[in-house]
Design an enzyme around this catalytic site. Structure first.
Site, PDB file in Angstrom:
ATOM      1  N   GLU A   1       2.092 -13.814 -13.512  1.00 41.19           N
ATOM      2  CA  GLU A   1       1.837 -12.383 -13.868  1.00 41.19           C
ATOM      3  C   GLU A   1       2.860 -11.782 -14.559  1.00 41.19           C
ATOM      4  O   GLU A   1       3.260 -10.605 -14.377  1.00 41.19           O
ATOM      5  CB  GLU A   1       1.784 -11.672 -12.286  1.00 41.19           C
ATOM      6  CG  GLU A   1       2.882 -12.192 -11.449  1.00 41.19           C
ATOM      7  CD  GLU A   1       3.700 -10.971 -10.811  1.00 41.19           C
ATOM      8  OE1 GLU A   1       4.505 -11.147 -11.714  1.00 41.19           O
ATOM      9  OE2 GLU A   1       3.621 -10.422 -10.132  1.00 41.19           O
TER      10      GLU A   1
ATOM     11  N   CYS B   1       0.174 -14.183  -7.176  1.00 34.03           N
ATOM     12  CA  CYS B   1       0.902 -15.375  -6.979  1.00 34.03           C
ATOM     13  C   CYS B   1      -0.210 -16.886  -6.721  1.00 34.03           C
ATOM     14  O   CYS B   1       0.448 -17.907  -6.607  1.00 34.03           O
ATOM     15  CB  CYS B   1       1.593 -15.483  -5.929  1.00 34.03           C
ATOM     16  SG  CYS B   1       2.839 -14.315  -5.867  1.00 34.03           S
TER      17      CYS B   1
ATOM     18  N   HIS C   1       1.843 -20.822   0.253  1.00 34.56           N
ATOM     19  CA  HIS C   1       2.530 -19.830  -0.447  1.00 34.56           C
ATOM     20  C   HIS C   1       3.771 -19.419   0.200  1.00 34.56           C
ATOM     21  O   HIS C   1       3.505 -19.053   1.371  1.00 34.56           O
ATOM     22  CB  HIS C   1       1.566 -18.755  -1.140  1.00 34.56           C
ATOM     23  CG  HIS C   1       2.358 -17.758  -1.894  1.00 34.56           C
ATOM     24  ND1 HIS C   1       3.153 -17.801  -2.742  1.00 34.56           N
ATOM     25  CD2 HIS C   1       2.549 -16.458  -1.482  1.00 34.56           C
ATOM     26  CE1 HIS C   1       3.691 -16.849  -3.330  1.00 34.56           C
ATOM     27  NE2 HIS C   1       3.102 -15.808  -2.479  1.00 34.56           N
TER      28      HIS C   1
END
Lengths: 133, 353
Positions: free
Chosen positions: B83, B115, B239
């Site tokens: 990103e 993400c 994550h």
């Protein structure tokens, strides 16, 4: 934008993968690429050949007065690197604290941004070297 | 019906510079010690002037191809999830493909899903390799995350990359990807609008309805699909937007802390966005033994999660099939702590740069 695209694009094989030349007749290796085999002073049997990605510092200098585009990076080291096949190339040194930058220090290739053609133009990527501990 | 695929090789790249959370907090007159403890993040990795998500992607991909011990000319696809692309229009993937010595007969694209675009790339490669459309695919998650000065994100927005070479099960991978399951909804918890320099986020809304809902749903979905329980897994990787969320997710699902710790990297390099869960997986592969099972769940704002069940094979112990340096060695050796001014210069947070 200074339109540096031809300069950036043509150098991609050299800058990304250290593609130099090898004379099949003499076995000698060259970087950057050659059109004429320097040792025999004729065309020879030159073929594309990748250079090794490790070597040692042959000589170095700390640049304080940087050329356009590199001002914010100064002071930075540039060095003549003797690759493990004996070919010498000029490169910027990064990620290397001053106390580790010495003649004979072992270095390895890293892939970094070399310069940007201002904010709107293309980005030139390629090799730099770092001192390995 | 596609064939099973696996991880042929992997590599990571993390910049050398670090900035401590306390150093950032000092600038904004905040209590750094309290913030660091609150988010369970001590410091983050800072990309230098000449590093971006492309250079980090190349660094990681070169190691991944080396450990895969394959002919780079047989790579049929390269996907880069990020990103923080150096070009808004022009693929990073084509630069990576050229720099790893792949042939020109390949497909490549950049993916974006906050993400989790890196794990989305892994799924694309699994599909292509499993269907026989390509022999090997390279999936990369790479980011030099941006945090607005003074914003809460600035304490965690780190830089790093992880790359995985995916091939079929019969090509001797170091780990087999047994299955994958994804969960996606339209949940705007974090975004960056076109032409904006820094992302925006919805504060506390990023937790329960966003991160936890998707991570837990994907995790439970994978457990149900594979008919397994948390006890059957040796490691779990989630994550890591901060150091706390993954531990809370593990607790909700019933994974003990010991199974999460090896893949918990954000406390020492910050949130590396697309690379976050992938670097965690790489760190687990560094120590995994044949037969051990790994549970991985990524998360991307916007929002979705990809879950994977991965089993290490005997090949993981073969010579040269893992990077020379483990993720922990890479992160802990050869670092340089910088002050806020140096960080602001390198990350171009000073307007004239």
């Amino acid at each position: 934008m200074r339109n540096l695209l031809p300069l950036i694009w043509r150098k991609i094989p050299e800058r990304y993968n250290l593609i130099g030349s090898r004379d099949e007749e003499t076995g000698k290796e060259y970087f950057p690429q050659r059109k004429i085999s320097p040792a025999v002073r004729r065309r020879g049997k030159l073929v594309d050949h990748p250079m090794p990605r490790d070597g040692t510092i042959y000589s170095y200098s700390l640049v304080h007065s940087a050329p356009t585009g590199f001002e914010v990076e100064s002071p930075y080291f540039i060095a003549i690197i003797e690759l493990s096949n004996g070919v010498r190339i000029l490169s910027q040194l990064v990620d290397s604290p001053a106390e580790r930058v010495k003649m004979g220090a072992k270095v390895k290739l890293v892939f970094r941004k070399i310069f940007e053609d201002e904010a709107e133009g293309a980005i030139a990527y390629g090799y730099k070297f770092k001192v390995v501990q | 019906m596609t064939l099973k695929t696996g991880i042929m090789g992997y590599g990571t790249a993390v910049p050398r510079m670090r900035i401590r959370v306390e150093e950032i907090a000092k600038v904004w007159s905040k209590d750094g010690e309290r913030i660091a403890a609150g988010i369970n993040v001590k410091q983050k990795a800072v990309a230098a002037f000449d590093e971006d998500s492309c250079t980090l992607a190349v660094g990681a991909a070169r190691i991944a191809v080396e450990t895969a011990q394959i002919d780079a000319a047989k790579i049929g696809a390269v996907y880069v999830g990020s990103e923080s692309k150096p070009y808004a229009v022009k693929p990073t993937a084509s630069i990576v493909a050229e720099a790893i010595g792949a042939s020109h007969e390949l497909t490549a694209a950049d993916l974006e899903f906050a993400c989790k675009a890196g794990t989305a790339g892994m799924q694309v490669c699994m599909g292509l390799a499993g269907a026989g459309m390509i022999e090997y695919g390279v999936a990369i998650g790479s980011d030099t995350a941006q945090g607005k000065p003074g914003n809460a994100l600035e304490y965690t927005a780190g830089s790093g990359a992880a790359a995985f070479v995916i091939g079929r099960e019969d090509a001797k991978p170091i780990a087999v990807i047994d299955d994958t399951y994804s969960f996606t909804t339209d949940t705007p918890d974090f975004w960056r609008r076109q032409h904006q320099e820094f992302p925006s986020h919805a504060g506390r809304f990023t937790a329960t309805p966003a991160y936890f809902r998707h991570v837990v749903s994907a995790a439970k979905g994978l457990l149900k699909k594979t008919n397994t329980t948390v006890e059957e897994y040796d490691y779990a990787v989630f994550h890591q937007p901060n150091g706390k969320f993954p531990l809370t997710a593990a607790k909700i699902l019933g994974f003990p802390k010991e199974k999460v710790e090896r893949g918990l990297i954000t406390p020492i390099i910050g949130n590396t966005y697309s690379a976050s869960s992938m670097i965690g997986l790489a760190s687990v592969l560094d120590v995994a033994k044949p037969g051990e099972k790994i549970f991985v769940v990524s998360y991307g704002s916007g929002a979705g999660s990809d879950a994977f069940r991965i089993t290490a094979t005997d090949e993981i112990h073969a010579k040269g099939r893992r990077p020379e340096r483990t993720v922990m060695e890479l992160i802990e050796s050869d670092t340089e702590y910088v002050d806020y001014a140096t960080y602001a210069k390198h990350r171009r947070k000073i307007k004239s740069l």
